[in-house]
Design a protein around this motif. Structure first.
Motif, PDB file in Angstrom:
ATOM      1  N   TYR A   1       0.593  -1.169  -0.177  1.00  0.00           N
ATOM      2  CA  TYR A   1      -0.502  -0.009  -0.226  1.00  0.00           C
ATOM      3  C   TYR A   1       0.578   1.020  -0.317  1.00  0.00           C
ATOM      4  O   TYR A   1       1.206   1.518   1.093  1.00  0.00           O
ATOM      5  CB  TYR A   1      -0.782  -0.071   1.078  1.00  0.00           C
ATOM      6  CG  TYR A   1      -2.046   1.085   0.948  1.00  0.00           C
ATOM      7  CD1 TYR A   1      -2.566   2.023   0.391  1.00  0.00           C
ATOM      8  CD2 TYR A   1      -3.228   0.562   2.245  1.00  0.00           C
ATOM      9  CE1 TYR A   1      -3.653   2.451   0.066  1.00  0.00           C
ATOM     10  CE2 TYR A   1      -3.959   1.463   2.521  1.00  0.00           C
ATOM     11  CZ  TYR A   1      -4.321   2.417   1.256  1.00  0.00           C
ATOM     12  OH  TYR A   1      -5.232   3.402   1.207  1.00  0.00           O
TER      13      TYR A   1
ATOM     14  N   HIS B   1       2.033   7.261   5.258  1.00  0.00           N
ATOM     15  CA  HIS B   1       2.350   6.479   5.668  1.00  0.00           C
ATOM     16  C   HIS B   1       1.569   5.370   5.170  1.00  0.00           C
ATOM     17  O   HIS B   1       1.067   5.361   4.240  1.00  0.00           O
ATOM     18  CB  HIS B   1       1.504   5.935   7.078  1.00  0.00           C
ATOM     19  CG  HIS B   1       0.379   5.769   7.126  1.00  0.00           C
ATOM     20  ND1 HIS B   1      -0.282   7.093   6.774  1.00  0.00           N
ATOM     21  CD2 HIS B   1      -1.034   4.842   7.342  1.00  0.00           C
ATOM     22  CE1 HIS B   1      -2.359   6.495   6.648  1.00  0.00           C
ATOM     23  NE2 HIS B   1      -2.008   5.325   6.539  1.00  0.00           N
TER      24      HIS B   1
ATOM     25  N   ASP C   1      -4.777   9.489   5.129  1.00  0.00           N
ATOM     26  CA  ASP C   1      -6.008   8.751   5.931  1.00  0.00           C
ATOM     27  C   ASP C   1      -6.680  10.164   5.560  1.00  0.00           C
ATOM     28  O   ASP C   1      -8.187   9.374   5.257  1.00  0.00           O
ATOM     29  CB  ASP C   1      -6.391   8.121   7.089  1.00  0.00           C
ATOM     30  CG  ASP C   1      -5.332   6.997   6.114  1.00  0.00           C
ATOM     31  OD1 ASP C   1      -4.967   5.743   5.179  1.00  0.00           O
ATOM     32  OD2 ASP C   1      -4.816   5.304   7.889  1.00  0.00           O
TER      33      ASP C   1
ATOM     34  N   HIS D   1       0.159   7.773   1.683  1.00  0.00           N
ATOM     35  CA  HIS D   1      -0.413   8.334   1.823  1.00  0.00           C
ATOM     36  C   HIS D   1      -1.156   8.358   3.000  1.00  0.00           C
ATOM     37  O   HIS D   1      -0.649   8.752   3.836  1.00  0.00           O
ATOM     38  CB  HIS D   1      -2.303   7.294   0.869  1.00  0.00           C
ATOM     39  CG  HIS D   1      -2.495   6.148   1.439  1.00  0.00           C
ATOM     40  ND1 HIS D   1      -1.491   4.552   1.915  1.00  0.00           N
ATOM     41  CD2 HIS D   1      -3.298   6.003   2.781  1.00  0.00           C
ATOM     42  CE1 HIS D   1      -1.830   4.094   2.868  1.00  0.00           C
ATOM     43  NE2 HIS D   1      -2.551   4.685   3.051  1.00  0.00           N
TER      44      HIS D   1
HETATM   45 ZN    ZN Z   1      -3.878   4.518   5.709  1.00  0.00          ZN
END
Ligand code: ZN
Ligand code: PD2
Length: 278
Positions: A182, A255, A187, A185
């Motif tokens: 992932y 993160h 949140d 980005h």
């Molecule tokens: Zn996240």
């Protein structure tokens, strides 16, 4: 290099613009338009915001936050003792041990497994969602209080971070296979995106995240925070909590989930909102 003095007036102006919600990009354009060289403007912006960001951010609403007595090594959360492994002030990041038991982790995985689908991310332009190459996991959402296990975990999290259950989204379960990741980005929902007002109608902004690891990958799969050089190992039952007072990169809450090198990785993510999320 052009010498242009960063006056107290300029600093004040930068702080006002940022506090009023103007993006760093738009403040930068305004400075360039009024004759500042790009390098000087960027330096002035960076230095000013670095010094003033934390006081500005603390002026706002309360945030989810564990009641941590100084020096405490553990916390009582509803029905379970949770260990405090790492506590960072700025940005606020906590690494917690033993939030879930081994059995709870396994049960969560088995309840989620049959319902997995390729993870989608929010399309900021519209407020809808779509499959995204930066997110190669599979996932699903539980509705809040969907089953007894969700209820127990939600009550535990609410007690842990002093935030009403009603201000939390349902638990999201993600599964990363070998190689899945992932990419970094934020949140929170980007305020400059046209779809964001629609998203915010349901519960306001996200203000904190709790990622709980449901298994321990053989290798890889840490949660990484590139701005602060932090890597949190994925260990079954442990969790990483972080909060962000503003929907802005100066929170340093960028993160991501590092690629899984060997085995698979399962997490449960709880996002906390400013207001009731129904
Ligand atoms: Zn996240
Ligand atoms: O699985 C992770 O480590 C991770 C990393 C970044 C999860 C999330 N973000 C998330 O669920 O937002």
């Amino acid at each position: 290099m052009h010498e242009q003095l960063i006056t107290p007036e300029l600093r004040q102006w930068i702080i006002e613009q940022s506090s009023a919600g103007h993006s760093v990009e738009s403040v930068l354009s305004a400075m360039k338009a009024s004759g500042w060289h790009e390098d000087t403007a960027l330096t002035a912006l960076e230095n000013t915001l670095k010094e003033h960001a934390w006081p500005l951010m603390q002026a706002g609403q309360p945030l989810p936050e564990p009641a941590l007595a100084s020096g405490a090594t553990a916390l009582w959360a509803h029905d379970r003792e949770v260990r405090v492994l790492v506590s960072m002030a700025r940005p606020r990041v906590l690494v917690l041990g033993g939030l879930l038991s081994a059995q709870e982790c396994q049960e969560m995985v088995e309840l989620a497994r049959p319902r997995l689908a390729r993870s989608e991310t929010v399309i900021n332009a519209t407020g809808g969602s779509e499959v995204n190459v930066a997110r190669t996991s599979e996932g699903m959402f539980f509705a809040r209080a969907e089953n007894e296990l969700c209820q127990r975990i939600e009550a535990r999290i609410a007690a842990l971070v002093n935030w009403p259950i009603e201000r939390g989204e349902g638990l999201q379960i993600l599964r990363y296979g070998p190689g899945a990741e992932y990419k970094p980005h934020y949140d929170y929902f980007d305020p400059s995106q046209p779809g964001t007002p629609t998203i915010l109608r349901r519960g306001g902004q996200r203000v904190a995240t709790l990622v709980t690891y449901l298994n321990t990958p053989q290798a890889g799969g840490a949660t990484v925070f590139p701005d602060i050089g932090l890597e949190v190992s994925a260990v079954a039952g442990n969790a990483v909590f972080f909060s962000y007072a503003l929907p802005h990169p100066m929170t340093q809450t960028l993160h991501g989930g590092a690629p899984v090198m060997d085995g698979e990785k399962w997490v449960a993510t709880k996002w906390l909102r400013e207001q009731r999320f129904e």
